[in-house]
Design a protein around this motif. Structure first.
Motif, PDB file in Angstrom:
ATOM      1  N   SER A 174      77.020  92.049  65.741  1.00 21.60           N
ATOM      2  CA  SER A 174      78.369  92.866  66.335  1.00 21.60           C
ATOM      3  C   SER A 174      78.373  92.658  67.647  1.00 21.60           C
ATOM      4  CB  SER A 174      78.155  94.278  65.762  1.00 21.60           C
ATOM      5  OG  SER A 174      77.217  95.017  66.536  1.00 21.60           O
ATOM      6  N   ASP A 186      79.577  88.477  67.889  1.00 22.88           N
ATOM      7  CA  ASP A 186      80.866  88.778  67.665  1.00 22.88           C
ATOM      8  C   ASP A 186      81.904  89.137  68.943  1.00 22.88           C
ATOM      9  OD1 ASP A 186      82.803  87.770  66.070  1.00 22.88           O
ATOM     10  OD2 ASP A 186      82.421  88.824  64.253  1.00 22.88           O
ATOM     11  N   SER A 187      81.627  90.300  69.140  1.00 21.01           N
ATOM     12  CA  SER A 187      82.349  90.892  70.452  1.00 21.01           C
ATOM     13  C   SER A 187      82.475  90.165  71.858  1.00 21.01           C
ATOM     14  CB  SER A 187      81.957  92.386  70.755  1.00 21.01           C
ATOM     15  OG  SER A 187      82.010  93.186  69.622  1.00 21.01           O
ATOM     16  N   ARG A 242      86.671  97.618  63.548  1.00 23.14           N
ATOM     17  CA  ARG A 242      85.634  98.061  64.712  1.00 23.14           C
ATOM     18  C   ARG A 242      84.883  99.480  64.188  1.00 23.14           C
ATOM     19  NH1 ARG A 242      88.968  98.143  68.899  1.00 23.14           N
ATOM     20  NH2 ARG A 242      88.163  96.339  69.924  1.00 23.14           N
ATOM     21  N   ASP A 244      84.230  80.619  68.445  1.00 23.50           N
ATOM     22  CA  ASP A 244      82.971  80.846  67.568  1.00 23.50           C
ATOM     23  C   ASP A 244      81.886  79.896  67.828  1.00 23.50           C
ATOM     24  OD1 ASP A 244      84.703  82.636  65.983  1.00 23.50           O
ATOM     25  OD2 ASP A 244      85.030  81.490  64.336  1.00 23.50           O
ATOM     26  N   ALA A 261      78.932  85.202  62.619  1.00 23.16           N
ATOM     27  CA  ALA A 261      78.167  86.003  63.722  1.00 23.16           C
ATOM     28  C   ALA A 261      76.909  86.286  63.059  1.00 23.16           C
ATOM     29  CB  ALA A 261      78.977  87.158  64.177  1.00 23.16           C
ATOM     30  N   ARG A 278      87.721  92.099  57.687  1.00 23.54           N
ATOM     31  CA  ARG A 278      86.699  91.562  58.876  1.00 23.54           C
ATOM     32  C   ARG A 278      87.028  92.351  60.111  1.00 23.54           C
ATOM     33  NH1 ARG A 278      87.402  86.961  62.299  1.00 23.54           N
ATOM     34  NH2 ARG A 278      85.545  85.637  62.574  1.00 23.54           N
ATOM     35  N   ASN A 279      85.990  92.053  60.994  1.00 25.60           N
ATOM     36  CA  ASN A 279      85.955  92.856  62.208  1.00 25.60           C
ATOM     37  C   ASN A 279      86.705  94.121  62.389  1.00 25.60           C
ATOM     38  OD1 ASN A 279      84.655  90.395  62.995  1.00 25.60           O
ATOM     39  ND2 ASN A 279      86.401  89.312  64.138  1.00 25.60           N
ATOM     40  N   THR A 282      80.822  96.865  65.829  1.00 23.14           N
ATOM     41  CA  THR A 282      82.040  96.486  65.052  1.00 23.14           C
ATOM     42  C   THR A 282      81.667  95.814  64.052  1.00 23.14           C
ATOM     43  OG1 THR A 282      84.160  95.104  65.220  1.00 23.14           O
ATOM     44  CG2 THR A 282      82.233  94.007  66.147  1.00 23.14           C
ATOM     45  N   PRO A 313      81.797  91.286  55.420  1.00 23.06           N
ATOM     46  CA  PRO A 313      83.363  91.074  55.574  1.00 23.06           C
ATOM     47  C   PRO A 313      83.713  89.723  54.534  1.00 23.06           C
ATOM     48  CG  PRO A 313      82.522  90.293  57.636  1.00 23.06           C
ATOM     49  CD  PRO A 313      81.222  91.251  56.789  1.00 23.06           C
ATOM     50  N   PRO A 341      80.881  92.629  62.147  1.00 22.54           N
ATOM     51  CA  PRO A 341      80.808  91.210  62.537  1.00 22.54           C
ATOM     52  C   PRO A 341      81.040  90.411  61.422  1.00 22.54           C
ATOM     53  CG  PRO A 341      78.318  92.188  62.110  1.00 22.54           C
ATOM     54  CD  PRO A 341      79.270  93.430  62.005  1.00 22.54           C
ATOM     55  N   SER A 342      81.387  89.154  61.636  1.00 21.07           N
ATOM     56  CA  SER A 342      81.922  88.109  60.725  1.00 21.07           C
ATOM     57  C   SER A 342      80.600  87.771  60.287  1.00 21.07           C
ATOM     58  CB  SER A 342      82.825  87.097  61.394  1.00 21.07           C
ATOM     59  OG  SER A 342      82.011  86.465  62.580  1.00 21.07           O
TER      60      SER A 342
END
Length: 348
Positions: free
Chosen positions: A218, A221-222, A123, A227, A296, A120-121, A290, A169, A292-293
């Motif tokens: 992405s 999420d950054s 980069r 959240d 996101a 997850r996440n 990145t 992820p 993203p989750s």
């Protein structure tokens, strides 16, 4: 109720009896070869057999890891069962109390234990290749070559810039000897499953492809340290896209500069020539900044309706943002944050 008979054990005992009766084995040797525990481990220990491994390589690995008490009886039985012609790659658990017959049954059948790969996440693609290669047999370079192969990723509907959006992820179970190509194919199946009819419909309603949704996710999420702000941030950036405005997202500038220690984006960072710099280029960057989750991604697909155009981190460094619909409001928020940075002597 009739007692259930273990067929495998019964056959082994019958065979053992025949060998003893015919004089091919003495009782002590037969016991050591077939029945006696022969693992020199107190807790589960793994034998990794690489793809294409020879019998000698297996022997060397068993010896190096001190897996057996009596290797001679094990290899006697291995030769009897022609194991050298039946070697299967994989990650095999050696447990306390296992005898030679149980070990060989496991190895010949290829009954390996799967590994758990969670991510997850992450980069960069290079970071991801390194992470995957630590859990699976293939080396990071072989996987990186696939991700950088225009022809290969095109056959799956991606470009080398956006192929990273394919990796959803999560935690996955797979076998250690999965090849780089097999891993890619597995992840593509997971991607296809993830992008179900509901998500595809929502992406279409936003006039975005799944890859574009993930690229925007992405950025979201950054930006979002909290959240719960993701749907609001997603709505803000979608507003900018609809208006034809530049996204002007600081995380894209940090990515473009390839300096992930930047805490304060300065003018010299904003001038970096890169397709990922959304202060210089309109629209989305060519790929994600990145991985993203899922939260996101779903935030982009389910944005919170708002009229925000601007955002700035709150001056209390809580992780929340001040949102604004006008430049005038935004400048007030930005000034408060810049003063807070100065007070903490954060210059870069």
């Amino acid at each position: 109720m009739a007692k259930k008979i273990n067929t495998g054990t019964s056959v082994a005992l019958i065979l053992l009896a025949i060998l003893v009766i015919t004089g091919l084995l003495t009782i002590p040797k037969a016991y050591r070869k077939y029945i006696k525990s022969n693992t020199a481990v107190n807790e589960k220990t793994y034998l990794y057999i690489p793809t294409g491994a020879s019998f000698k390589q297996v022997q060397d690995s068993v010896s190096k890891n001190h897996l057996l008490i009596d290797s001679s009886t094990f290899y006697d039985l291995a030769n009897d069962r022609e194991y050298s012609e039946k070697i299967k790659a994989g990650k095999y658990p050696f447990k306390k109390g296992m005898n030679n017959r149980e070990i060989l049954n496991m190895l010949i059948a290829g009954n390996q234990e799967p590994v758990q790969l969670a991510f997850r996440n992450v980069r960069l693609k290079s970071n991801f290749a390194a992470l995957a290669s630590k859990k699976l047999e293939f080396d990071s370079a072989s996987f990186a070559r696939l991700l950088d192969s225009t022809a290969f990723v095109k056959s799956y509907g991606f470009t080398t810039e956006n192929v990273y959006t394919m990796f959803i992820p999560n935690s996955y179970e797979m076998y250690w000897n999965t090849s780089a190509k097999e891993f890619f194919e597995r992840m593509n199946k997971e991607y296809t499953t993830f992008w179900n009819a509901d998500r595809l419909q929502k992406a279409g309603a936003l006039n975005l492809t799944p890859q574009q949704v993930t690229i925007l996710a992405s950025i979201v999420d950054s930006e979002a340290l909290i959240d719960e702000e993701m749907p609001t941030i997603a709505g803000l950036y979608l507003n900018r896209l609809k208006k034809g405005m530049k996204l002007e997202a600081d995380p894209t500038v940090i990515f473009a500069n390839n300096d992930f220690n930047i805490r304060r984006v300065l003018n010299r960072h904003l001038s970096k020539q890169s397709p990922y710099n959304t202060y210089l280029n309109k629209g989305l960057p060519p790929g994600p900044i990145t991985m993203p989750s899922i939260k996101a991604i779903d935030a982009v697909l389910n944005p919170k309706a708002n009229d925000y155009i601007y955002m700035c981190a709150k001056e209390d460094f809580s992780g929340y943002h001040n949102f604004a619909s006008t430049l005038k409001e935004h400048l007030v928020n930005a000034k408060k944050f810049q003063q807070a940075l100065n007070q903490r002597n954060i210059k870069k």
